[in-house]
Design a protein around this motif. Structure first.
Motif, mmCIF file in Angstrom:
data_model
loop_
_atom_site.group_PDB
_atom_site.id
_atom_site.type_symbol
_atom_site.label_atom_id
_atom_site.label_comp_id
_atom_site.label_asym_id
_atom_site.label_seq_id
_atom_site.Cartn_x
_atom_site.Cartn_y
_atom_site.Cartn_z
ATOM 1 N N GLU A 68 -13.619 -4.241 1.829
ATOM 2 C CA GLU A 68 -12.764 -3.109 1.476
ATOM 3 C C GLU A 68 -12.311 -3.193 0.027
ATOM 4 O OE1 GLU A 68 -12.344 -5.073 4.084
ATOM 5 O OE2 GLU A 68 -12.154 -3.866 5.923
ATOM 6 N N VAL A 69 -11.924 -4.383 -0.421
ATOM 7 C CA VAL A 69 -11.491 -4.544 -1.804
ATOM 8 C C VAL A 69 -12.662 -4.336 -2.754
ATOM 9 C CG1 VAL A 69 -10.483 -6.128 -3.490
ATOM 10 C CG2 VAL A 69 -9.630 -6.093 -1.151
ATOM 11 N N ALA A 70 -13.836 -4.866 -2.397
ATOM 12 C CA ALA A 70 -15.007 -4.717 -3.254
ATOM 13 C C ALA A 70 -15.392 -3.248 -3.447
ATOM 14 C CB ALA A 70 -16.184 -5.495 -2.667
ATOM 15 N N GLU A 71 -15.166 -2.442 -2.430
ATOM 16 C CA GLU A 71 -15.531 -1.024 -2.508
ATOM 17 C C GLU A 71 -14.441 -0.172 -3.139
ATOM 18 O OE1 GLU A 71 -16.236 -0.177 1.571
ATOM 19 O OE2 GLU A 71 -18.081 -1.397 1.680
ATOM 20 N N SER A 72 -13.285 -0.756 -3.394
ATOM 21 C CA SER A 72 -12.141 0.015 -3.875
ATOM 22 C C SER A 72 -12.046 -0.037 -5.394
ATOM 23 C CB SER A 72 -10.853 -0.533 -3.264
ATOM 24 O OG SER A 72 -10.524 -1.787 -3.845
ATOM 25 N N SER A 73 -11.161 0.799 -5.925
ATOM 26 C CA SER A 73 -10.845 0.771 -7.352
ATOM 27 C C SER A 73 -9.333 0.661 -7.573
ATOM 28 C CB SER A 73 -11.385 2.025 -8.048
ATOM 29 O OG SER A 73 -10.868 3.196 -7.458
ATOM 30 N N GLY A 74 -8.602 0.363 -6.496
ATOM 31 C CA GLY A 74 -7.154 0.222 -6.575
ATOM 32 C C GLY A 74 -6.587 0.029 -5.183
ATOM 33 N N VAL A 75 -5.286 -0.184 -5.114
ATOM 34 C CA VAL A 75 -4.622 -0.371 -3.829
ATOM 35 C C VAL A 75 -4.282 0.999 -3.251
ATOM 36 C CG1 VAL A 75 -2.619 -1.327 -2.642
ATOM 37 C CG2 VAL A 75 -3.662 -2.585 -4.533
ATOM 38 N N VAL A 76 -4.885 1.327 -2.117
ATOM 39 C CA VAL A 76 -4.632 2.612 -1.467
ATOM 40 C C VAL A 76 -4.521 2.392 0.038
ATOM 41 C CG1 VAL A 76 -5.781 4.007 -3.227
ATOM 42 C CG2 VAL A 76 -7.115 3.109 -1.322
ATOM 43 N N ALA A 77 -3.732 3.222 0.691
ATOM 44 C CA ALA A 77 -3.647 3.194 2.147
ATOM 45 C C ALA A 77 -4.907 3.837 2.720
ATOM 46 C CB ALA A 77 -2.409 3.946 2.616
ATOM 47 N N HIS A 104 13.117 -11.708 4.693
ATOM 48 C CA HIS A 104 13.223 -12.104 3.281
ATOM 49 C C HIS A 104 12.320 -11.270 2.375
ATOM 50 C CE1 HIS A 104 15.465 -15.684 4.538
ATOM 51 N NE2 HIS A 104 14.565 -15.812 5.503
ATOM 52 N N ARG A 105 11.665 -10.246 2.912
ATOM 53 C CA ARG A 105 10.661 -9.557 2.107
ATOM 54 C C ARG A 105 11.296 -8.746 0.981
ATOM 55 N NH1 ARG A 105 10.712 -6.037 6.680
ATOM 56 N NH2 ARG A 105 10.560 -3.816 6.158
ATOM 57 N N LEU A 106 10.539 -8.627 -0.075
ATOM 58 C CA LEU A 106 10.972 -7.959 -1.274
ATOM 59 C C LEU A 106 11.149 -6.468 -1.022
ATOM 60 C CD1 LEU A 106 11.428 -8.160 -4.391
ATOM 61 C CD2 LEU A 106 8.971 -7.723 -4.638
ATOM 62 N N GLY A 107 12.288 -5.947 -1.414
ATOM 63 C CA GLY A 107 12.511 -4.504 -1.344
ATOM 64 C C GLY A 107 12.459 -3.904 -2.735
ATOM 65 N N ILE A 108 12.289 -2.597 -2.813
ATOM 66 C CA ILE A 108 12.255 -1.899 -4.092
ATOM 67 C C ILE A 108 13.219 -0.728 -4.029
ATOM 68 C CG2 ILE A 108 9.904 -2.592 -4.704
ATOM 69 C CD1 ILE A 108 8.938 0.123 -3.683
ATOM 70 N N VAL A 159 0.823 -1.211 0.000
ATOM 71 C CA VAL A 159 0.000 0.000 0.000
ATOM 72 C C VAL A 159 0.859 1.263 0.000
ATOM 73 C CG1 VAL A 159 -1.968 -1.129 1.091
ATOM 74 C CG2 VAL A 159 -0.279 0.038 2.518
ATOM 75 N N ALA A 160 2.095 1.164 0.473
ATOM 76 C CA ALA A 160 2.983 2.331 0.460
ATOM 77 C C ALA A 160 3.461 2.657 -0.954
ATOM 78 C CB ALA A 160 4.181 2.087 1.374
ATOM 79 N N ASP A 161 3.741 1.631 -1.749
ATOM 80 C CA ASP A 161 4.243 1.820 -3.119
ATOM 81 C C ASP A 161 3.655 0.737 -4.023
ATOM 82 O OD1 ASP A 161 6.326 4.041 -3.173
ATOM 83 O OD2 ASP A 161 7.053 2.836 -1.495
ATOM 84 N N PRO A 162 2.375 0.838 -4.377
ATOM 85 C CA PRO A 162 1.724 -0.274 -5.086
ATOM 86 C C PRO A 162 2.396 -0.656 -6.402
ATOM 87 C CG PRO A 162 0.086 1.284 -4.273
ATOM 88 C CD PRO A 162 1.421 1.919 -4.067
ATOM 89 N N GLU A 163 2.572 0.292 -7.294
ATOM 90 C CA GLU A 163 3.082 -0.066 -8.618
ATOM 91 C C GLU A 163 4.506 -0.617 -8.582
ATOM 92 O OE1 GLU A 163 3.909 2.063 -12.897
ATOM 93 O OE2 GLU A 163 1.948 2.383 -11.939
ATOM 94 N N PRO A 164 5.445 0.005 -7.861
ATOM 95 C CA PRO A 164 6.792 -0.595 -7.809
ATOM 96 C C PRO A 164 6.805 -1.989 -7.185
ATOM 97 C CG PRO A 164 6.860 1.698 -7.127
ATOM 98 C CD PRO A 164 5.421 1.338 -7.246
ATOM 99 N N MET A 165 5.976 -2.216 -6.174
ATOM 100 C CA MET A 165 5.954 -3.536 -5.550
ATOM 101 C C MET A 165 5.414 -4.589 -6.504
ATOM 102 S SD MET A 165 7.351 -3.586 -2.595
ATOM 103 C CE MET A 165 6.810 -5.252 -2.231
ATOM 104 N N VAL A 166 4.329 -4.266 -7.184
ATOM 105 C CA VAL A 166 3.742 -5.243 -8.110
ATOM 106 C C VAL A 166 4.681 -5.474 -9.290
ATOM 107 C CG1 VAL A 166 1.799 -5.731 -9.638
ATOM 108 C CG2 VAL A 166 1.388 -4.688 -7.402
ATOM 109 N N ARG A 167 5.308 -4.425 -9.761
ATOM 110 C CA ARG A 167 6.266 -4.556 -10.861
ATOM 111 C C ARG A 167 7.419 -5.493 -10.454
ATOM 112 N NH1 ARG A 167 7.294 -1.396 -15.311
ATOM 113 N NH2 ARG A 167 5.882 0.244 -14.548
#
Length: 240
Positions: A193-202, A234-238, A151-159
């Motif tokens: 929350e996901v059903a009411e949303s239109s994207g990943v947001v904090a 072990h979590r993914l960093g960006i 939620v802090a950086d959606p696009e870089p994390m998903v990428r």
């Protein structure tokens, strides 16, 4: 042939939002908590196939992945999957990834949905069991992402996730039309929350019981914190 992807997630880690991104891509066969539904309902439908056992479901995932299109399945760690973890194909033929979230937030959110949850149902300890099983079988630490990082950086994390698992990143998949999905209708209250949303947001924290206000939740958080800490290493960093 790319392997099917499993995302093993602690409950309330924002994993359904992540699944919603994978669903929006349009190029994957997406399964929402198939092994959990199999335990509660006794059956699951995947790509038009009716399955009634964990091993049959794994068979089907591998078949669909090989003959039709790549499979992405999200599963939570509030159930146990003993027969599945005994099948070496889970480790050899599947790309297993993991999703965590800082325990205090995840536990508070879980308790708000299910105050009767047992200690095990909060899921961090069992997620660590699955992680260790994958690492032991493959000799490598699998990919871990954190819902708070998402939620802090959606696009870089998903990428970054897509790059690691061999998916093309699709920016259009980061947005969607609000609404319930048929494949999680039986567990609607968990995914409002996901059903009411239109994207990943904090979102602003809701007023609810937390480990700071509830002694039971404090003990739950203390029990699960070491398992989160171990996985978080072990979590993914960006790169920013």
């Amino acid at each position: 042939m790319p392997k099917p992807i499993m995302l093993w997630a602690v409950p309330r880690s924002r994993s359904t939002a992540f699944l919603r991104i994978m669903l929006e891509r349009g190029d994957l066969e997406v399964a929402h908590e198939p092994f959990s539904y199999l335990q509660t309902d006794g059956h699951f439908e995947l790509a038009g196939r009716h399955v009634t056992s964990p091993i049959e479901l794994l068979d089907t995932m591998l078949e669909v992945n090989a003959k039709e299109r790549r499979v992405f399945a999200k599963e939570t760690s509030d159930y146990t999957y003993t027969p599945l973890l005994k099948d070496e194909r889970l480790f050899r033929d599947v790309t297993n990834t993991f999703m965590i979230r800082e325990p205090r937030g995840a536990i508070s959110s879980h308790y708000a949905k299910n105050p009767q949850a047992t200690l095990d149902e909060y899921g961090f300890e069992y997620l660590h069991v699955i992680f260790d099983a994958v690492r032991s079988a493959t000799g490598e630490a699998p990919l871990v992402i954190d819902g708070d990082d998402l939620v802090a950086d959606p696009e870089p994390m998903v990428r970054a996730y897509c790059e690691r698992v061999g998916l093309e990143f699709k920016a259009d998949a980061m947005r969607w039309d609000p609404g319930q999905r048929e494949n999680w209708r039986s567990t609607t209250r968990w995914h409002a929350e996901v059903a009411e949303s239109s994207g990943v947001v904090a979102q602003a924290p809701k007023r609810r019981e937390t480990p700071d206000t509830n002694e039971h939740l404090r003990r739950v958080a203390e029990h699960h914190q070491p398992f989160y800490d171990s996985l978080a290493r072990h979590r993914l960093g960006i790169s920013r």
